[in-house]
Design an enzyme around this catalytic site. Structure first.
Site, mmCIF file in Angstrom:
data_model
loop_
_atom_site.group_PDB
_atom_site.id
_atom_site.type_symbol
_atom_site.label_atom_id
_atom_site.label_comp_id
_atom_site.label_asym_id
_atom_site.label_seq_id
_atom_site.Cartn_x
_atom_site.Cartn_y
_atom_site.Cartn_z
ATOM 1 N N CYS A 1 36.072 35.239 41.811
ATOM 2 C CA CYS A 1 34.917 34.348 41.790
ATOM 3 C C CYS A 1 35.165 33.042 41.055
ATOM 4 O O CYS A 1 34.264 32.205 40.968
ATOM 5 C CB CYS A 1 33.712 35.082 41.193
ATOM 6 S SG CYS A 1 33.196 36.496 42.190
ATOM 7 N N HIS B 1 27.842 29.927 35.081
ATOM 8 C CA HIS B 1 28.163 30.906 36.122
ATOM 9 C C HIS B 1 26.876 31.642 36.498
ATOM 10 O O HIS B 1 26.571 31.783 37.673
ATOM 11 C CB HIS B 1 29.227 31.878 35.625
ATOM 12 C CG HIS B 1 29.664 32.861 36.647
ATOM 13 N ND1 HIS B 1 30.369 32.496 37.767
ATOM 14 C CD2 HIS B 1 29.489 34.214 36.734
ATOM 15 C CE1 HIS B 1 30.624 33.572 38.499
ATOM 16 N NE2 HIS B 1 30.099 34.620 37.895
ATOM 17 N N GLU C 1 28.493 34.654 28.732
ATOM 18 C CA GLU C 1 28.674 33.202 28.717
ATOM 19 C C GLU C 1 27.736 32.512 27.744
ATOM 20 O O GLU C 1 28.076 31.452 27.213
ATOM 21 C CB GLU C 1 28.586 32.605 30.116
ATOM 22 C CG GLU C 1 27.302 32.726 30.848
ATOM 23 C CD GLU C 1 27.388 31.999 32.212
ATOM 24 O OE1 GLU C 1 28.036 30.944 32.285
ATOM 25 O OE2 GLU C 1 26.797 32.509 33.174
ATOM 26 N N LYS D 1 22.819 29.703 41.161
ATOM 27 C CA LYS D 1 22.843 30.970 41.905
ATOM 28 C C LYS D 1 21.434 31.536 42.068
ATOM 29 O O LYS D 1 21.193 32.365 42.948
ATOM 30 C CB LYS D 1 23.743 31.980 41.210
ATOM 31 C CG LYS D 1 25.225 31.649 41.263
ATOM 32 C CD LYS D 1 26.052 32.749 40.607
ATOM 33 C CE LYS D 1 27.541 32.443 40.648
ATOM 34 N NZ LYS D 1 27.920 31.343 39.719
ATOM 35 N N HIS E 1 25.265 34.056 45.146
ATOM 36 C CA HIS E 1 26.645 34.069 44.641
ATOM 37 C C HIS E 1 27.593 34.223 45.825
ATOM 38 O O HIS E 1 27.748 35.310 46.384
ATOM 39 C CB HIS E 1 26.805 35.237 43.667
ATOM 40 C CG HIS E 1 28.107 35.250 42.930
ATOM 41 N ND1 HIS E 1 29.149 34.409 43.231
ATOM 42 C CD2 HIS E 1 28.538 36.014 41.887
ATOM 43 C CE1 HIS E 1 30.159 34.645 42.414
ATOM 44 N NE2 HIS E 1 29.806 35.625 41.598
ATOM 45 N N PHE F 1 35.831 38.809 38.678
ATOM 46 C CA PHE F 1 36.428 40.129 38.561
ATOM 47 C C PHE F 1 37.938 39.988 38.399
ATOM 48 O O PHE F 1 38.578 39.140 39.023
ATOM 49 C CB PHE F 1 36.134 40.968 39.801
ATOM 50 C CG PHE F 1 34.721 41.505 39.858
ATOM 51 C CD1 PHE F 1 33.833 41.313 38.828
ATOM 52 C CD2 PHE F 1 34.291 42.218 40.962
ATOM 53 C CE1 PHE F 1 32.536 41.810 38.881
ATOM 54 C CE2 PHE F 1 32.999 42.724 41.043
ATOM 55 C CZ PHE F 1 32.119 42.518 39.998
#
Length: 423
Positions: free
Chosen positions: A170, A310, A321, A342, A347, A406
């Site tokens: 990602c 993110h 974060e 998002k 996403h 990931f």
């Protein structure tokens, strides 16, 4: 030796809610959501039944019948967006040595939709253990090799220089652009067409995320299902899309009178070497990427006007974060608006990093911070200014945008006005 400075002179976005950067920005600035119940296939068997889909007609956007037959949806997005970015930049690529034009494409899951569909065909809907290859389309090899995406974009724009696919989960959309910046800085290319693309909304992808409960089961209210930083969040909404850019050296862009959206002033990536999907709560690795990107940009943390997070909408990511922002920006983190787009476009895995770079550059263009939609219930563990529900007008000269993927990938990029005062 003076370092070559790299700027964005062309942008094109294909995202849920509209095709083109103008419709994309309209959606963000108005705080509208493009998440809905899945229509691409029957989602009934799945835990999560919502997604941020794009109403995309490849013929309406200039692709030929042969291209539509040959290209997976991810590649179709990339080709259309790369052509759009070149048109937006006004650059005449025909007047540049093609060996000095590069391409970098990011993608997390490649030609997922085509591979899913072709497996159903060759296995007769999963009935056959030994599949019959005779039923496969002749272009299946290209769908299995993500490097084909870079080839297609290079052919579309006439690039014969460095051509690369970056696949880092990602963070692919950030990392592909970060790699492109280095190509220009080191002199390997004068112009790079860079971005990322993913079209993962398929049964196999939904099943994979269902298995680890990463996506939201809030299918009774699809439009408010994506809730980054909200106390009621329970997973992300899968999306799709692409964003591409024209990157070139600052002085060259100025000489040709190009419109400059932003300078990519700093970039860094790290890996936590910790867990395939898990994150430490202290945000250390993301913080290290932020610190390095700021150092490369020669900027103090206090110069950041906006953080494009993110913000996936999972509890561990949002806390991770938030901790990273506090660690890197100190007290300034509490004075800096943070938001997650998002909440509006979902996403899109490897594509979202580039889409968020586009949102960051457009925030600078219009001096407007896009909101975090659906944020109505504060989470005490997420205690920064997440710009809930409504966009905010303010001067935006420097943006920090981050990604988490990931495998432990953590990336950060700093966009700034080329006119800023360097340290």
């Amino acid at each position: 030796m003076t370092r070559r400075r790299v700027v964005i002179t062309g942008i094109e976005v294909i995202a849920p809610g509209g095709i083109g950067k103008e419709k994309f920005w309209d959606l963000l600035s108005e705080g509208r959501t493009a998440t809905r119940g899945i229509t691409f296939f029957d989602p009934t068997p799945f835990r999560s039944r919502v997604a941020a889909e794009i109403d995309f007609d490849p013929y309406a956007h200039g692709l030929t019948a042969q291209e539509v037959r040959r290209l997976d949806r991810t590649a179709q997005f990339a080709v259309v967006a790369s052509r759009g970015a070149v048109a937006d930049s006004g650059i005449e690529l025909g007047g540049i040595d093609p060996h000095r034009i590069g391409v970098t494409v990011g993608s997390a899951v490649g030609a997922t939709m085509s591979l899913d569909e072709e497996y159903r065909v060759v296995s007769d809907g999963g009935r056959l253990d030994l599949v019959d290859h005779a039923y496969a389309i002749p272009h299946l090899y290209d769908h299995m090799v993500p490097s084909s995406f870079a080839c297609e974009v290079a052919w579309a724009v006439g690039a014969e220089g460095p051509s690369t696919v970056v696949s880092t989960g990602c963070t692919s959309g950030l990392d592909s652009v970060g790699y492109a910046v280095e190509l220009v800085r080191e002199g390997s290319a004068d112009v790079v067409i860079a971005g990322s693309s993913d079209a993962p909304i398929s049964p196999i992808t939904m099943a994979c995320f269902d298995a680890i409960k990463a996506t939201t089961p809030r299918h009774d209210d699809p439009q408010s299902a994506s809730r980054p930083f909200d106390g009621t969040r329970n997973g992300f909404v899968l999306g799709e899309g692409t964003a591409f850019f024209v990157l070139e050296e600052l002085e060259s862009a100025r000489m040709r009178g190009a419109h400059i959206y932003a300078e990519i002033a700093g970039y860094a990536t790290r890996s936590n070497a910790y867990h395939m999907t898990g994150l430490r709560p202290d945000g250390l690795e993301m913080s290290e990427a932020i610190d390095t990107a700021l150092g490369e940009a020669r900027m103090n943390p206090e110069t950041i006007d906006y953080i494009n997070a993110h913000g996936s909408g999972t509890k561990q990511n949002d806390r991770h974060e938030t901790a990273a922002f506090k660690r890197s920006l100190g007290d300034h983190a509490h004075r800096t608006p943070v938001s997650s787009i998002k909440s509006m476009v979902g996403h899109s895995l490897g594509a979202i990093g580039s889409i968020e770079i586009a949102a960051s550059a457009l925030a600078m263009e219009y001096d407007l911070v896009p909101p975090t939609a659906n944020l109505t219930t504060p989470d005490p563990e997420c205690d920064l200014d997440y710009v809930p529900v409504t966009a905010r007008e303010q001067l935006v000269d420097a943006v920090l945008t981050v990604g988490s993927g990931f495998g432990g990938f953590q990336s950060a990029m700093v966009l700034a006005s080329p006119e800023r005062n360097l340290l």
